[in-house]
Design an enzyme around this catalytic site. Structure first.
Site, PDB file in Angstrom:
ATOM      1  CB  SER A 208       7.375 -47.751  -5.851  1.00 28.17           C
ATOM      2  OG  SER A 208       6.711 -48.356  -6.906  1.00 28.17           O
ATOM      3  CG  ASP A 367      12.893 -52.081 -10.716  1.00 29.58           C
ATOM      4  OD1 ASP A 367      12.034 -52.635 -11.449  1.00 29.58           O
ATOM      5  OD2 ASP A 367      12.623 -51.092 -10.005  1.00 29.58           O
ATOM      6  CG  HIS A 401      10.018 -51.967  -7.928  1.00 25.96           C
ATOM      7  ND1 HIS A 401      10.336 -50.879  -8.701  1.00 25.96           N
ATOM      8  CD2 HIS A 401       8.861 -51.670  -7.292  1.00 25.96           C
ATOM      9  CE1 HIS A 401       9.386 -49.954  -8.546  1.00 25.96           C
ATOM     10  NE2 HIS A 401       8.495 -50.410  -7.696  1.00 25.96           N
TER      11      HIS A 401
END
Ligand code: NAG
Ligand code: NAG
Ligand code: NAG
Ligand code: NAG
Length: 425
Positions: A208, A367, A401
Site C-alpha cells: 500500500s 481491491d 487490499h
C-alpha cells in the site's frame, strides 16, 4: 592415505549431520537475498515524549492532567489500543498529540510544539502492527511468518523499514525533513542488509502506502546505486494513481479512533497522498452532484468545497500533486501484486452537494480500495517505460487490499515471487 588423513575424513564425516543440523537451525536462509519490508498506512508504531513546551489544546482537556501527568519518558502513542480502551478520555488527547502542524516559514510539517515522536524498532519488523485484535494481520504480520517459513530470519536477512505515516514526500525544492530522514535511514538499512549477506542485493517488499514511498525512494536514488543494491521490488496493493474512496472526507468521526477524532488525519502531510491521479482517471466524473461533477482534475476545487483552507489546497497542488504525477518506473526488476474482483467505490454521488453526508456509492472493480483503473495503469506508467526492462503485474482474483498480505493463497504467491526473484540471475 595416512592415518591422520583417515582420521580427518572420519571426523568430518561424523560431523556432517551435526553441521547440517546447525545450518538448518542457525543459517537456514543462507544464500537468500535479504528482504526489506515497508508496511502500509498506519502500520508503523510511534512513540512520543512530551517536553516542557507542551501545552494541551482546549479541545483535548484530557491531555492537561490525568493519565499524561508525570509521563516523563517515551510512551506508545500509536497504536495504543489498550490504553485507549482502558481510558477512553485519552482519545482526544492522543488525537491532539498525533496532529501535525504546517509551518509556512519553514515550509514544512512538524509535530505539535512540545511533542517528540519516533518510529518503534527501525530496521526490524517488530514495530509493525498493533495491539488491536480488529486489525490483526493487516500490517504484514502474516507475511513475516510466511517469509520465516521459507528460511528468512529477522535481523539476519529479514528487515523492516517502519516510517512515520503522517509525513509524505515533497517535490525537489520543497522541504520535507521527516521524509528525507526516512529515505536516508532506508538507504543505510539496505546497504547494511546487503553487507551482512555477502554483498547480495536486497529484495524490497512493500504494501500500500509503503509502495508509494519506495517508488519515490528508488526514483531519487542514483541508478548505479539501485543496480548495485536492489535485486527486485515487489510492490503489493499499490496502484499507479490512488483510489476514489479517498475522496470521501465526510462522515462522523469515530469516538474511539484518534486518527479520525477531530479530523486529526486531515492535518497529516499524507492526507492527500493517494487521491485519484489525473494521469490515471482523466476527466471521468468521480464525484457527482446535481450542480457539478468533479474529475481528478477538479480536486483542488473539490477540496475547497469540503472545507479545506486555501493554504491546504495550495499544498495539495504544490506538494502532493507533483509527486503523484511523477509516479514512474523505478528501473529495477519489479513485480506488482494487486487484488481485483472486489466491489470498489468508482463514483461518489452527493446529489445535494452535502459532502458531510454519506454518499451514494457507485461501485466498480478493484481491491475494495484501489480501483482497477489504478492497477491497470501500472502497465502503461511503469511496464511500458523503456527504462523498465523487467516488469510483471499479478492480479489476484477475489482478493482485497489487505487480503494480498493476509489470505493464504495470496501470501503463497507473494512468497513465491520473492523466491523467484532469488533465483533470477
Ligand atoms: C520526478 O522524478 C525525477 C526522477 O525520476 C526527478 O528527477 C524529478 O525531480 C521528479 N520531480 C518531482 C516533481 O518530484
Ligand atoms: C563487500 O563489498 C565491500 C566493498 O564494496 C568489500 O570490501 C567486501 O570485502 C565485500 N564483502 C564480501 C563478503 O564480498
Ligand atoms: C455528471 O456525470 C454524470 C455521470 O457521468 C452525468 O450523467 C451527468 O450529466 C453529469 N452532470 C453534469 C452536471 O455534468
Ligand atoms: C470469487 O468469489 C465468488 C463468491 O465467493 C465466486 O463465486 C467466484 O467463483 C470467485 N471467483 C474467482 C475467480 O475466484
Amino acid at each position: 592415505m595416512d592415518t591422520q588423513a583417515q582420521l580427518l575424513v572420519v571426523l568430518v564425516a561424523g560431523a556432517w549431520p551435526f553441521f547440517v543440523g546447525s545450518l538448518a537451525r542457525g543459517a537456514a536462509g543462507a544464500g537468500l537475498h535479504p528482504v526489506v519490508l515497508l508496511p502500509g498506512y498506519a502500520c508503523s508504531q510511534l512513540d512520543a515524549r512530551l517536553t516542557d513546551e507542551f501545552e494541551p489544546a482546549s479541545t483535548a482537556p484530557s491531555c492537561g492532567g490525568g493519565a499524561l501527568k508525570g509521563k516523563k519518558g517515551w510512551f506508545r502513542l500509536w497504536k495504543n489500543h489498550k490504553a485507549l480502551q482502558e481510558d477512553p478520555a485519552l482519545v482526544p488527547c492522543y488525537a491532539e498529540l498525533l496532529r501535525l502542524v504546517y509551518d509556512p516559514v519553514a515550509g514544512d510539517y512538524h509535530n505539535v510544539p512540545g511533542v517528540e515522536t519516533r518510529v518503534v524498532s527501525f530496521g526490524t519488523t517488530r514495530g509493525f502492527g498493533s495491539d488491536d485484535p480488529a486489525t490483526k494481520n493487516t500490517c504484514m504480520e502474516k507475511l513475516v511468518q510466511a517469509l520465516e517459513g521459507v528460511g528468512y530470519r529477522e535481523g539476519e536477512n529479514l528487515f523492516g523499514a517502519p516510517y512515520d505515516f503522517r509525513y509524505a514526500p515533497a517535490p525537489p525544492g520543497e522541504a520535507s525533513r521527516e521524509f528525507s530522514c526516512f529515505l536516508s535511514s532506508l538507504r543505510l538499512l539496505i546497504e547494511q542488509a546487503s553487507q551482512r549477506n555477502g554483498n547480495m542485493s536486497v529484495i524490497l517488499v512493500t504494501h500500500s502506502l509503503g509502495g508509494l514511498n519506495a517508488n519515490v525512494f528508488l526514483n531519487r536514488s542514483p541508478l548505479a546505486w539501485r543496480r548495485r543494491y536492489v535485486k527486485h521490488f515487489v510492490m503489493v496493493s499499490t496502484g499507479a494513481g490512488g483510489g476514489v474512496f479517498l475522496l470521501r472526507f465526510g462522515g462522523s468521526p469515530s469516538p474511539t479512533d484518534p486518527l479520525s477524532f477531530a479530523n486529526t488525519i486531515r492535518s497529516f502531510a499524507t492526507a492527500f497522498s493517494a487521491l485519484p491521479s489525473p494521469k490515471v482517471f482523466g476527466h471521468a466524473p468521480l464525484v457527482i452532484t446535481r450542480a457539478k461533477n468533479y474529475s481528478a482534475y477538479d480536486i483542488p476545487e473539490y477540496l475547497k468545497a469540503n472545507g479545506f483552507s486555501d493554504d491546504e489546497v495550495a499544498r495539495y497542488v504544490t506538494r502532493v500533486l507533483h509527486v503523484t504525477l511523477n509516479f514512474s518506473a523505478p528501473a529495477v526488476p519489479m513485480t506488482c501484486i494487486n487484488g481485483i474482483g472486489v466491489l470498489t467505490a468508482e463514483k461518489l454521488v452527493y446529489w445535494d452537494g452535502d459532502f458531510g453526508a454519506n454518499p451514494h456509492v457507485i461501485n466498480g472493480d478493484g481491491d475494495g480500495g484501489i480501483n482497477i483503473e489504478s492497477t491497470l495503469a501500472l502497465d502503461s506508467l511503469i511496464g511500458a517505460d523503456p527504462e523498465q526492462d523487467d516488469f510483471k503485474s499479478l492480479l489476484i482474483h477475489n482478493t482485497s487490499h489487505v487480503g494480498t498480505i493476509s489470505d493464504d493463497l495470496a501470501l503463497e504467491r507473494l512468497v513465491n515471487e520473492v523466491l523467484e526473484a532469488n533465483r533470477a540471475i
